[in-house]
Write an enzyme that holds these catalytic residues in place. Structure first.
Site, PDB file in Angstrom:
ATOM      1  N   LYS A   1       0.817  -1.226   0.000  1.00 13.09           N
ATOM      2  CA  LYS A   1       0.000   0.000   0.000  1.00 13.09           C
ATOM      3  C   LYS A   1       0.845   1.268   0.000  1.00 13.09           C
ATOM      4  O   LYS A   1       0.465   2.267  -0.610  1.00 13.09           O
ATOM      5  CB  LYS A   1      -0.970   0.018   1.172  1.00 13.09           C
TER       6      LYS A   1
ATOM      7  N   LYS B   1      -4.435   3.620   2.571  1.00 12.52           N
ATOM      8  CA  LYS B   1      -5.442   2.862   1.820  1.00 12.52           C
ATOM      9  C   LYS B   1      -6.545   3.769   1.280  1.00 12.52           C
ATOM     10  O   LYS B   1      -6.980   3.619   0.138  1.00 12.52           O
ATOM     11  CB  LYS B   1      -6.023   1.767   2.718  1.00 12.52           C
TER      12      LYS B   1
END
Lengths: 405, 405
Positions: free
Chosen positions: A100, A200
């Site tokens: 991520k 995220k």
């Protein structure tokens, strides 16, 4: 034969190998070809492990081997992951990653290199672990304007919030328990301060807007100040508290933030408990939808990585991922975002309500059984700026939590 | 320019036109080309409606026009939908449909025609309305063996079950209310007898097994016998009752059925209320996942149909859908499927428990406040055959409901 290389033989990397070993026949049937792991890159050796014969220590072995068509990056962190992934893409190899941090920072650039070369850079596992969300946003919800995406994107903090809600535990106790169970790191900062969820939601925001959303621009507040007493008020209101990462359209702008929120029973995210993650999406024609599942863990994450590998093997010379452009999207300034606030304050409502309402407008008074000498109130919808300016006038304020919806 | 035709200007058909009108700019950006509705096929005229100029009454106009590349079938029913869709595919036009009856009966054949011609037959809207589930099964959960798929696939009955649970209403009253609100048809058979859910689980079962699962083979029981009293017991057990459509692997076989089930609070489907649908999936490496959203309604369904059109426009000469073979999958015989049963019986536990346990094995006695002269018991896991054979010995049995999980 489709040859792949796996960079990193840690938790997720060994999960990728396990998934391919376990479901290989089915996977090959779906690809219509045979998938083979040719190399595993790791600094360590694994004597006795069947993977040992595939271990290489030198990245160049992978990038220089024309037989390797797909590379899995599960090392984590920005470097050397970024350099390696970029070199792989430039060499015409598709890449699947669960990283991520890498995607949030360099996604736009890596996607554009992949598109130029008619290969793919996929990252389903970077958000929501095993939950399909990136691909549905890319290829299922394509008839909609996505007006909101709000997620419980961190399993560690959701486990802690669930424990605090159902068991009335203290923050420090649940953190210790989460660490003992291996759900939280010894240094839990990335989880409890919301940094993980922030990266995220930056990725999801970039995807729904088609532009770069920098994670540094997203207001991020963790769960470290959430107390047993806060949960008592939440219960009294028929609500719970969750760490939400949210991105909402407001006119042409996007407002994105990460913070603990009070959430009503009727909200689909209310009953997402323990280490599970879920992502709520609102489309202008689809209405409400939610995707729920294991947001982390070796095999669920590996399942998402291998699904990307399958997609890349089926599209070896065809780019399938929607790009987001590298020009930066300006977010709605944090001070101008609006929501309702729940406020805990020392004192008695009889003495304070008039002053409170003269500053915040009409409020609803909330009492929690067993808490003396303080009370709570719920405001109407206010901007962060208006809340902050008026809150200064009340030195007795103990805590404020935002309310979702 | 990509020209499409819409067959059927009813609820979903007019929704498709509305979605394309509303989000056209965004849709064209995603396709990378301009989507245009060239024809709308309907027996009726719509004077004054901007669509009137596109209305055609003769199917041949569509099938014979080489400019039409994609056809939307939202007429419903088997004929003439089947004949029209097949002719369109044979003429090299991709088809997107929301027609569950058509897909359940002729899906395998239509998919194979599409594959032979390198075009597509897509049907995201046929199961779960606006919820992305067909495409995630086809292209996201590809690293897994799907071991279970269980859904709340019918909004009408879920609305009714929710009302009965939360308001303690009678079946007849909630049915009347659902009809008044337009959620249930005047003839509600397709919903309340489970026929609608049955076709949908047949489609999902075919997709996860890769073989034809005939809906006629799936044991289907509706909600018509669920009473206020059943819900009182459900509450006493901390459970609720939902109409579930379920398909589970058992060895090499699949067991599929539609029936009301008792569901525990911890199950992700427990809190799916009102007209919402949700689909729970368990993969051997992914673990548990759930997809939630609007299972019906004009715009959510149209959103899924148009998403299929977008995918078809992006893949005009490339087949993207996993097929299921036309050879039929034998299901595990219904009598051999096993689960726990909840049974309501007239009499008192003191008098009956020994006899009950001599037949069903150890049971847990359940009492519901306010219900006199009867009690309930929960069995261990039994096959349907064993349950039926032993139930014959107890003429006092009032009802039995299966327990999920």
């Amino acid at each position: 034969m489709v040859n792949i290389a796996v960079m990193g033989y840690g938790t997720v990397g060994s999960g990728v190998v396990e998934v391919i070993n376990t479901n290989g026949a089915r996977i090959n049937q779906r690809i219509g070809d045979e998938l083979q792991i040719k190399y595993v890159l790791d600094l360590r050796d694994f004597p006795g492990d069947p993977i040992q014969e595939k271990i290489v220590h030198d990245f160049d072995t992978i990038v220089n081997d024309p037989e390797v068509q797909i590379v899995v990056e599960v090392m984590g962190g920005i470097e050397p992951a970024y350099t390696f992934v970029k070199k792989c893409l430039l060499a015409g190899k598709s890449v699947a990653t669960s990283n991520k941090a890498l995607v949030a920072k360099h996604g736009a650039e890596l996607l554009s290199i992949a598109r130029e070369r008619d290969i793919n850079f996929l990252f389903e596992a970077s958000v929501g672990g095993g939950i399909p969300i990136i691909r549905p946003l890319n290829s299922s919800m394509t008839a909609d304007e996505i007006e909101e995406i709000t997620g419980i994107l961190n399993g560690t903090t959701n486990y802690m919030m669930t424990k605090m809600f159902y068991e009335g535990s203290d923050y420090d106790d649940v953190l210790r328990e989460a660490q003992e169970k291996g759900y939280a790191e010894r240094n839990p900062e990335a989880d409890v301060e919301g940094y993980d969820a922030c990266r995220k939601i930056a990725i999801l925001s970039s995807l729904i807007s088609g532009q770069q959303v920098d994670f540094e621009d997203i207001y991020t507040e963790g769960i470290t100040k959430i107390s047993k007493e806060d949960m008592m008020y939440a219960k009294a209101m028929g609500m719970t508290i969750k760490l939400l990462a949210t991105s909402k359209r407001q006119g042409d702008l996007l407002q994105a933030m990460v913070a603990p929120y009070l959430l009503r029973k009727e909200h689909p995210l209310y009953s997402v408990n323990d280490v599970f993650n879920a992502i709520f999406v609102h489309g202008n024609v689809l209405g409400d939808a939610m995707f729920y599942g294991s947001g982390a863990g070796k095999l669920p994450t590996a399942s998402a990585v291998v699904a990307d590998v399958v997609d890349e093997a089926k599209h070896l010379h065809r780019n399938i991922m929607t790009m987001w452009k590298s020009d930066k999207l300006e977010l709605l300034p944090f001070e101008d975002t609006s929501k309702r606030f729940f406020v805990r304050i020392s004192g008695e409502p009889e003495a304070l309500k008039a002053h409170v309402e003269s500053k915040f407008g009409p409020v609803e008074i909330i009492r929690a059984d067993g808490l003396e000498g303080e009370f709570g109130f719920l405001t109407g919808v206010l901007t962060e700026r208006v809340y902050e300016e008026n809150a200064k006038e009340f030195p007795g304020i103990l805590h404020r939590i935002r309310v979702e919806g």
